[in-house]
Write an enzyme that holds these catalytic residues in place. Structure first.
Site, PDB file in Angstrom:
ATOM      1  N   ASN A  54       0.847  -1.194   0.000  1.00 32.58           N
ATOM      2  CA  ASN A  54       0.000   0.000   0.000  1.00 32.58           C
ATOM      3  C   ASN A  54       0.883   1.244   0.000  1.00 32.58           C
ATOM      4  OD1 ASN A  54       0.615  -0.862   2.674  1.00 32.58           O
ATOM      5  ND2 ASN A  54      -1.111   0.241   3.543  1.00 32.58           N
ATOM      6  N   GLU A  56       0.353   5.121   0.715  1.00 34.02           N
ATOM      7  CA  GLU A  56      -0.577   6.139   1.211  1.00 34.02           C
ATOM      8  C   GLU A  56      -0.154   7.522   0.753  1.00 34.02           C
ATOM      9  OE1 GLU A  56      -1.043   5.440   5.438  1.00 34.02           O
ATOM     10  OE2 GLU A  56      -2.290   3.681   5.013  1.00 34.02           O
ATOM     11  N   CYS A  65      -4.049   0.714  -2.603  1.00 38.32           N
ATOM     12  CA  CYS A  65      -3.898  -0.534  -1.844  1.00 38.32           C
ATOM     13  C   CYS A  65      -2.808  -1.418  -2.448  1.00 38.32           C
ATOM     14  CB  CYS A  65      -5.201  -1.318  -1.850  1.00 38.32           C
ATOM     15  SG  CYS A  65      -6.545  -0.583  -0.925  1.00 38.32           S
ATOM     16  N   GLU A  67      -2.918  -4.587  -3.223  1.00 40.31           N
ATOM     17  CA  GLU A  67      -3.393  -5.471  -4.294  1.00 40.31           C
ATOM     18  C   GLU A  67      -3.427  -4.744  -5.628  1.00 40.31           C
ATOM     19  OE1 GLU A  67      -4.693  -4.853  -1.370  1.00 40.31           O
ATOM     20  OE2 GLU A  67      -5.859  -6.532  -0.572  1.00 40.31           O
ATOM     21  N   CYS A  96      -9.962  -5.227  -0.106  1.00 35.40           N
ATOM     22  CA  CYS A  96     -11.131  -4.357   0.074  1.00 35.40           C
ATOM     23  C   CYS A  96     -12.032  -4.483  -1.154  1.00 35.40           C
ATOM     24  CB  CYS A  96     -10.678  -2.910   0.273  1.00 35.40           C
ATOM     25  SG  CYS A  96     -10.164  -2.091  -1.262  1.00 35.40           S
ATOM     26  N   CYS A  99     -10.485  -3.352  -4.511  1.00 31.89           N
ATOM     27  CA  CYS A  99      -9.476  -4.308  -5.001  1.00 31.89           C
ATOM     28  C   CYS A  99     -10.124  -5.589  -5.508  1.00 31.89           C
ATOM     29  CB  CYS A  99      -8.460  -4.613  -3.904  1.00 31.89           C
ATOM     30  SG  CYS A  99      -7.390  -3.196  -3.580  1.00 31.89           S
TER      31      CYS A  99
HETATM   32  N1  THU Z   1      -5.302  -1.517   2.323  1.00 33.30           N
HETATM   33  C1  THU Z   1      -4.694  -2.327   1.395  1.00 33.30           C
HETATM   34  O1  THU Z   1      -3.543  -2.113   1.000  1.00 33.30           O
HETATM   35  N2  THU Z   1      -5.405  -3.365   0.923  1.00 33.30           N
HETATM   36  C2  THU Z   1      -6.698  -3.648   1.264  1.00 33.30           C
HETATM   37  O2  THU Z   1      -7.348  -4.440   0.611  1.00 33.30           O
HETATM   38  C3  THU Z   1      -7.252  -2.986   2.452  1.00 33.30           C
HETATM   39  C4  THU Z   1      -6.640  -1.675   2.791  1.00 33.30           C
HETATM   40  C5  THU Z   1      -4.527  -0.378   2.836  1.00 33.30           C
HETATM   41  C6  THU Z   1      -5.001   0.960   2.365  1.00 33.30           C
HETATM   42  C7  THU Z   1      -4.503   1.861   3.463  1.00 33.30           C
HETATM   43  O3  THU Z   1      -3.163   2.230   3.179  1.00 33.30           O
HETATM   44  C8  THU Z   1      -4.502   0.986   4.702  1.00 33.30           C
HETATM   45  O4  THU Z   1      -4.595  -0.346   4.236  1.00 33.30           O
HETATM   46  C9  THU Z   1      -5.635   1.263   5.662  1.00 33.30           C
HETATM   47  O5  THU Z   1      -6.841   1.260   5.003  1.00 33.30           O
END
Ligand code: THU
Length: 146
Positions: A54, A56, A65, A67, A96, A99
């Site tokens: 991920n 941010e 994310c 994925e 999520c 994704c």
């Molecule tokens: N996140 C992912 O990388 N993958 C997911 O499927 C769920 C959420 C990350 C996004 C963000 O940086 C952190 O988790 C909190 O939501």
């Protein structure tokens, strides 16, 4: 192996390689805002693994994310055929909703392996059956004949 493993879809060696790659990718996650680090490893049909973490952003909404990072890396290298993805997060990574939809575009029957920070498998799922049943997709677009 526990009963929740979907055996036969991956060899033990492939599963181990994928989990290790997801854990390594999690180590480079850029998550200073949530502190929730995620690593993903996507197994292509030819055995190549595409990783993602991920990423941010201070605007929060621009966050990508793990994925989707992996999918975009693979597709932008000309690869669209995927068998499995391992997702590593503190207590087990699971894609999520956004994704799930992005993964479904390329691999409706993808095997999704949820892994915790210690590398333990906490669940295995088939995308179209378990995570995105009755999905909307290209087939629902009028006149689209993929
Ligand atoms: N996140 C992912 O990388 N993958 C997911 O499927 C769920 C959420 C990350 C996004 C963000 O940086 C952190 O988790 C909190 O939501």
């Amino acid at each position: 192996m526990s009963e929740y493993l979907k055996t036969g879809l991956l060899t033990d060696a492939e599963r181990t390689r994928l989990i290790d790659a997801a854990l390594r990718s999690r180590e480079v996650a850029y998550a200073p805002y949530s502190n929730y680090r995620v690593g993903a490893a996507l197994l292509a049909g030819d055995g190549t693994i595409y990783t993602g973490c991920n990423v941010e952003n201070a605007t929060y909404g621009a966050t990508v994310c793990a994925e989707r990072t992996a999918v975009v890396k693979a597709v932008s290298e000309g690869v669209r055929d995927f068998r499995a993805v391992a997702v590593a997060a503190e207590h087990g990574g699971i894609p999520c909703g956004i994704c799930r939809q992005v993964l479904y575009e390329f691999a409706p029957d993808l095997l999704v392996i949820a892994v915790d920070a210690g590398g333990r498998v906490v669940g295995e799922y088939t995308l179209s059956e378990d995570l995105l049943p009755n999905a909307w997709g290209a087939k629902d677009l009028d006149g689209f004949d993929a």
